[in-house]
Design an enzyme around this catalytic site. Structure first.
Site, PDB file in Angstrom:
ATOM      1  N   GLN A 166      15.140   0.041  32.010  1.00  0.00           N
ATOM      2  CA  GLN A 166      15.476   0.778  33.240  1.00  0.00           C
ATOM      3  C   GLN A 166      15.823  -0.189  34.374  1.00  0.00           C
ATOM      4  O   GLN A 166      16.791   0.019  35.110  1.00  0.00           O
ATOM      5  CB  GLN A 166      14.274   1.658  33.624  1.00  0.00           C
ATOM      6  CG  GLN A 166      14.605   2.766  34.596  1.00  0.00           C
ATOM      7  CD  GLN A 166      15.525   3.820  33.967  1.00  0.00           C
ATOM      8  OE1 GLN A 166      15.660   3.904  32.761  1.00  0.00           O
ATOM      9  NE2 GLN A 166      16.189   4.577  34.815  1.00  0.00           N
ATOM     10  N   LEU A 223       0.840  -1.201   0.000  1.00  0.00           N
ATOM     11  CA  LEU A 223       0.000   0.000   0.000  1.00  0.00           C
ATOM     12  C   LEU A 223       0.879   1.257   0.000  1.00  0.00           C
ATOM     13  O   LEU A 223       0.726   2.128  -0.848  1.00  0.00           O
ATOM     14  CB  LEU A 223      -0.920  -0.022   1.239  1.00  0.00           C
ATOM     15  CG  LEU A 223      -1.841   1.177   1.435  1.00  0.00           C
ATOM     16  CD1 LEU A 223      -2.868   1.270   0.313  1.00  0.00           C
ATOM     17  CD2 LEU A 223      -2.593   1.066   2.780  1.00  0.00           C
ATOM     18  N   SER A 224       1.837   1.336   0.932  1.00  0.00           N
ATOM     19  CA  SER A 224       2.619   2.567   1.113  1.00  0.00           C
ATOM     20  C   SER A 224       3.505   2.883  -0.080  1.00  0.00           C
ATOM     21  O   SER A 224       4.028   1.985  -0.745  1.00  0.00           O
ATOM     22  CB  SER A 224       3.511   2.445   2.356  1.00  0.00           C
ATOM     23  OG  SER A 224       2.737   2.150   3.481  1.00  0.00           O
ATOM     24  N   GLY A 242       1.719   7.503   2.908  1.00  0.00           N
ATOM     25  CA  GLY A 242       1.752   6.496   3.981  1.00  0.00           C
ATOM     26  C   GLY A 242       0.419   6.556   4.701  1.00  0.00           C
ATOM     27  O   GLY A 242      -0.536   5.867   4.336  1.00  0.00           O
ATOM     28  N   GLU A 291       1.023  -0.234   9.925  1.00  0.00           N
ATOM     29  CA  GLU A 291      -0.413  -0.554   9.873  1.00  0.00           C
ATOM     30  C   GLU A 291      -1.228   0.586  10.518  1.00  0.00           C
ATOM     31  O   GLU A 291      -2.255   0.351  11.158  1.00  0.00           O
ATOM     32  CB  GLU A 291      -0.688  -1.931  10.485  1.00  0.00           C
ATOM     33  CG  GLU A 291       0.193  -2.984   9.813  1.00  0.00           C
ATOM     34  CD  GLU A 291      -0.428  -4.348   9.641  1.00  0.00           C
ATOM     35  OE1 GLU A 291      -1.603  -4.527   9.970  1.00  0.00           O
ATOM     36  OE2 GLU A 291       0.283  -5.229   9.129  1.00  0.00           O
TER      37      GLU A 291
END
Ligand SMILES: Cc1cc2nc3c(=O)[nH]c(=O)nc-3n(C[C@H](O)[C@H](O)[C@H](O)COP(=O)(O)OP(=O)(O)OC[C@H]3O[C@@H](n4cnc5c(N)ncnc54)[C@H](O)[C@@H]3O)c2cc1C
Length: 381
Positions: free
Chosen positions: A337, A124-125, A130, A364
């Site tokens: 952390q 798609l992109s 985008g 997505e």
């Protein structure tokens, strides 16, 4: 909402967990470092029936419910997020749109292959589209009994290993409503004019390939069109509703893997005369991580259950993906952390989880796009 799994589903989930621990755990670090797609592991998944998981039994797949599929992705992502996304893309945006919108001929032709040794990809992109997917420019021009595709797709997951590409292309200029000019095509890998271009060098998910796919006078028969001209945008959006359940599960799996590593480390690492797990500030972090993971998993399961019950689930899939990906961000942050300096060193898996998580907030549909989907839905309700 029924959140329990039947015996068969439990077996599939256990199979996935064993596979992740026995086959993926030993290679997860090296495929990341070597930027290598573990083809041998994918072949094993195909043999075990873990790849064509949601493809119905009549086409040779396992035909499991979405909730079971989501749990399988979580089990894989807990150990190796890169392999989890191969499976998610293959099922949810590769095979599912064919099942939902394809002709019987297309299903008969491709489903058994996708349940076998073929891998699917979703295109798609593009460089200039985008989030704004309707602005895509790849053209498909009708020429007699064929269509000819010209243009380029970016960032295609499974791009270099796929056998079948679902490609969204412009078949008409509809100025005020560009999405109505978009159509979806099934393009096989060996089609002349389909060229696998540059492979991206990524921050994380380095054991999954992300490729540019070029179409240079790529001629496909009219039978490659999925549904009708102008339905491609709808097909892509419904595929993404489904894909978001997969990415949400992937995020839950990454967070769970990071939490388990943090617990292990907190029990071993001694500071001020006792394991850091005994310091309440560390325990509180672990408590919040566990709570958020459970909340995210329930959102994913609810979206999956709605889909399995044939109910609208676009808003719920967006909520699951949004919350799970941002939850995973917080959880991997705290896991690093808790590891202190060790969390910043490649020897410890949390460094990889930290990098792998980041994309779940982007692909997505970015978190911002999920909020748009959810916001519009609640206003409409
Ligand atoms: C590893 C990887 C794998 C991928 N796999 C695939 C794949 O298999 N197939 C495929 O087709 N694509 C794939 N993509 C592409 C991915 O889906 C896009 O990157 C994503 O949708 C965002 O698009 P963009 O990068 O163009 O960002 P843009 O759309 O340019 O957005 C940039 C920023 O602007 C924000 N923004 C944009 N519009 C709005 C708005 N209206 N309101 C508020 N904020 C806004 C975005 O949220 C983001 O923060 C992949 C990308 C990566 C990195």
């Amino acid at each position: 909402m029924n959140l329990t799994f039947n015996d068969e589903e439990r077996m599939v989930i256990e199979l996935a967990r064993d596979f992740a621990e026995n086959e993926l755990a030993p290679i997860a670090e090296s495929i990341d470092q070597e930027k290598r797609v573990p083809i041998e592991a994918l072949r094993k998944m195909q043999e075990l029936g873990l790849l064509g998981l949601m493809i119905p039994e009549e086409y040779g797949g396992a035909g499991v419910r979405t909730s079971c599929y989501a749990q399988v992705i979580e089990e894989l992502a807990r150990v190796c997020a890169a392999v989890a996304i191969v499976l998610s893309v293959h099922n949810s945006v590769g095979a599912y749109p064919i099942l939902r919108f394809g002709s019987e001929e297309q299903k008969q032709k491709y489903m058994p292959k996708l349940a076998g040794d073929w891998i699917g990809a979703f295109c798609l992109s593009e460089a200039a589209s985008g989030s704004d997917a309707s602005a895509l420019e790849l053209k498909a021009k009708r020429d007699g009994d064929d269509y000819v595709l010209d243009g380029s797709k970016l960032w295609v997951t499974n791009g270099s290993i796929a056998n079948l590409y679902l490609v969204m292309a412009k078949t008409a200029d509809v100025p005020d409503k560009p999405h109505r000019g978009i159509s979806a095509f099934l393009v096989e890998k060996d089609t002349p004019g389909l060229i696998v271009g540059k492979l991206e060098d990524k921050m994380g998910l380095r054991g999954s390939d992300t490729a540019e796919i070029q179409f240079d006078g790529c001629r496909v028969p009219a039978s490659a069109l999925v549904s009708e001209e102008g339905v491609g945008f709808k097909i892509a959006m419904q595929a993404l509703d489904n894909g978001r359940i997969g990415v949400g599960s992937q995020a839950v799996g990454i967070a769970r893997g990071a939490l388990e590593e943090a617990i292990k480390y907190a029990k071993e690492r001694v500071a001020f005369g006792r394991p850091i797990a005994e310091h309440q500030a560390v325990q509180f972090k672990l408590a919040d991580m566990e709570t958020e993971i459970s909340a995210a998993r329930n959102l994913v399961r609810r979206a999956a259950w709605l889909k399995d019950s044939d109910q609208p689930h676009g808003k719920e899939a967006a909520m699951a993906k949004l919350y799970a990906s941002e939850m995973a961000h917080r959880v991997v942050h705290q896991a690093v952390q808790i590891h202190g300096g060790a969390g910043y060193i490649k020897e410890y898996p949390v460094e990889r989880y930290y990098r792998d998580q980041r994309i779940t907030e982007i692909y997505e549909g970015t978190s911002e796009m999920q909020r748009i989907v959810i916001g519009r839905a609640v206003i409409a309700e």
